[in-house]
Design a protein around this motif. Structure first.
Motif, PDB file in Angstrom:
ATOM      1  N   MET A   1      -0.496   9.138   1.031  1.00 29.61           N
ATOM      2  CA  MET A   1      -0.557   7.683   0.922  1.00 29.61           C
ATOM      3  C   MET A   1      -2.014   7.242   0.833  1.00 29.61           C
ATOM      4  N   GLN A   2      -2.303   6.427  -0.165  1.00 38.22           N
ATOM      5  CA  GLN A   2      -3.634   5.854  -0.305  1.00 38.22           C
ATOM      6  C   GLN A   2      -3.628   4.437   0.270  1.00 38.22           C
ATOM      7  N   LEU A  16       2.117   1.744  -0.969  1.00 38.01           N
ATOM      8  CA  LEU A  16       3.530   1.390  -0.918  1.00 38.01           C
ATOM      9  C   LEU A  16       3.808   0.748   0.429  1.00 38.01           C
ATOM     10  N   SER A  17       4.636  -0.280   0.438  1.00 36.69           N
ATOM     11  CA  SER A  17       4.962  -0.995   1.668  1.00 36.69           C
ATOM     12  C   SER A  17       6.465  -1.233   1.702  1.00 36.69           C
ATOM     13  N   LEU A  18       6.945  -1.819   2.792  1.00 37.73           N
ATOM     14  CA  LEU A  18       8.386  -1.995   2.977  1.00 37.73           C
ATOM     15  C   LEU A  18       8.716  -3.445   3.257  1.00 37.73           C
ATOM     16  N   GLY A  19       9.654  -4.004   2.467  1.00 35.17           N
ATOM     17  CA  GLY A  19      10.076  -5.383   2.647  1.00 35.17           C
ATOM     18  C   GLY A  19      11.489  -5.492   3.188  1.00 35.17           C
ATOM     19  N   ALA A  43       5.344   8.068   7.031  1.00 37.06           N
ATOM     20  CA  ALA A  43       4.913   8.439   5.679  1.00 37.06           C
ATOM     21  C   ALA A  43       3.592   7.784   5.299  1.00 37.06           C
ATOM     22  N   GLY A  44       3.050   6.953   6.182  1.00 33.07           N
ATOM     23  CA  GLY A  44       1.767   6.315   5.921  1.00 33.07           C
ATOM     24  C   GLY A  44       1.832   4.837   5.593  1.00 33.07           C
ATOM     25  N   VAL A  45       3.023   4.253   5.529  1.00 29.30           N
ATOM     26  CA  VAL A  45       3.155   2.819   5.249  1.00 29.30           C
ATOM     27  C   VAL A  45       2.634   2.020   6.442  1.00 29.30           C
ATOM     28  N   ASN A  46       1.791   1.033   6.169  1.00 32.27           N
ATOM     29  CA  ASN A  46       1.282   0.201   7.268  1.00 32.27           C
ATOM     30  C   ASN A  46       1.531  -1.285   7.064  1.00 32.27           C
TER      31      ASN A  46
END
Length: 326
Positions: A1-2, A16-19, A43-46
């Motif tokens: 994840m960048q 990538l993020s989560l909504g 997974a690295g999503v913040n």
């Protein structure tokens, strides 16, 4: 994840993020939300996106309960919400619904903080433009949220380039907190606003993007090629307004060809579509939506495809989708 800077700010968000639109409360309860948030975070999503109007406030409640259960350090994640439609549905639009006036906004932020059980919200958005409220009033109210410590950054969602620039210039003139980011729809069949209309704003004011609907509400998964499957987002009564576009013959034919390109790259068409949005250097983060853990995990597989989108591959994708895009 960048991780990428959000506009010209020092804040970095995961690519990538989560909504939570459509899913939370309607399809995803607190237990499932907690599981998916944890998997995304691992997974690295913040960055986790929400809005006051999603499930009429219940989406914020579910996300807040999940954050409380996970007990993450507050420094380690970024959360957003958006204001415009409000929660009232009694026909009175003067102060509470479909507005960005000061009275509504100052009450809306307090309601979101309470539902999400947070001391502050990182990103707050004006969910749509309000032609009935002076932009000056909205800018002052959004800036005051930040001054009061209830939010850290503010931006817009689905605003025109002209209105974004006007808001920025008002804030600049009066030494207020400026709009930092825009949240537009962006996918293979919907690209003009991001790629053309906003083009000057990236350099002129440092606009950042947190884009939504990379899968065109599921069209770019291929699951609507033979109609509306039971249990899908398109089958929800609340989403009946999008069934025609989900079943568009020309776009579904293009999706069938995209599936072949995705397979050549070692992925599926959903991963290809997400990777395509992610490869745009103007996009700070691509917001994913998932109703099941397996779906989220599959979508995160787009990270492996992003570096495989060579100019030659992008040219093939454009030949299939650009003539059908708006």
């Amino acid at each position: 994840m960048q991780y990428r800077r959000l506009g010209r700010s020092g804040l970095k968000v995961s690519e990538l993020s989560l909504g939570s639109w459509v899913t939370y409360h309607n399809q995803v309860d607190t237990t499932a939300a907690t599981e998916m948030l944890a998997a995304a975070f691992d997974a690295g999503v913040n960055f986790f996106d929400n809005a006051e109007v999603y499930a009429l406030g219940e989406s914020e409640v579910v996300m807040g309960q999940a954050f409380k259960a996970l007990k993450w350090p507050r420094l380690n994640y970024v959360v957003s919400t958006k204001f415009f439609w409000g929660l009232e549905r009694d026909g009175n639009t003067t102060n509470r619904k479909d507005t960005l006036n000061r009275k509504y906004l100052m009450q809306a932020i307090d309601g979101s903080l309470q539902r999400m059980q947070l001391d502050f919200i990182d990103l707050v958005y004006c969910h749509r433009p309000d032609p009935h409220t002076p932009i000056e009033e909205t800018v002052h109210a959004m800036s005051d949220m930040i001054t009061q410590g209830k939010a850290l950054y503010w931006g817009t969602s689905e605003w025109s380039a002209a209105d974004i620039r006007a808001a920025w210039e008002i804030a600049d003139k009066h030494h207020l907190h400026k709009p930092l980011m825009e949240q537009p729809q962006y996918h293979l069949f919907h690209r003009t606003r991001v790629e053309q209309e906003y083009a000057r704003l990236y350099e002129d004011i440092g606009l950042g993007l947190t884009t939504w609907s990379p899968l065109a509400s599921g069209l770019l998964t291929g699951k609507y090629r033979s109609g509306i499957p039971a249990g899908s987002r398109g089958a929800l009564e609340s989403m009946s307004w999008m069934r025609e576009q989900l079943q568009d013959p020309a776009r579904n034919a293009a999706v069938a060809e995209l599936e072949k390109i995705a397979a050549e790259l070692g992925g599926n068409v959903a991963q290809l579509a997400i990777a395509w949005a992610n490869r745009n250097p103007r996009v700070s983060t691509v917001i994913l939506g998932a109703s099941k853990l397996a779906q989220l995990q599959d979508n995160l597989g787009a990270l492996a495809l992003t570096p495989k989108l060579t100019p030659e591959v992008l040219e093939r994708i454009d030949a299939l989708t650009k003539p059908l895009a708006k």
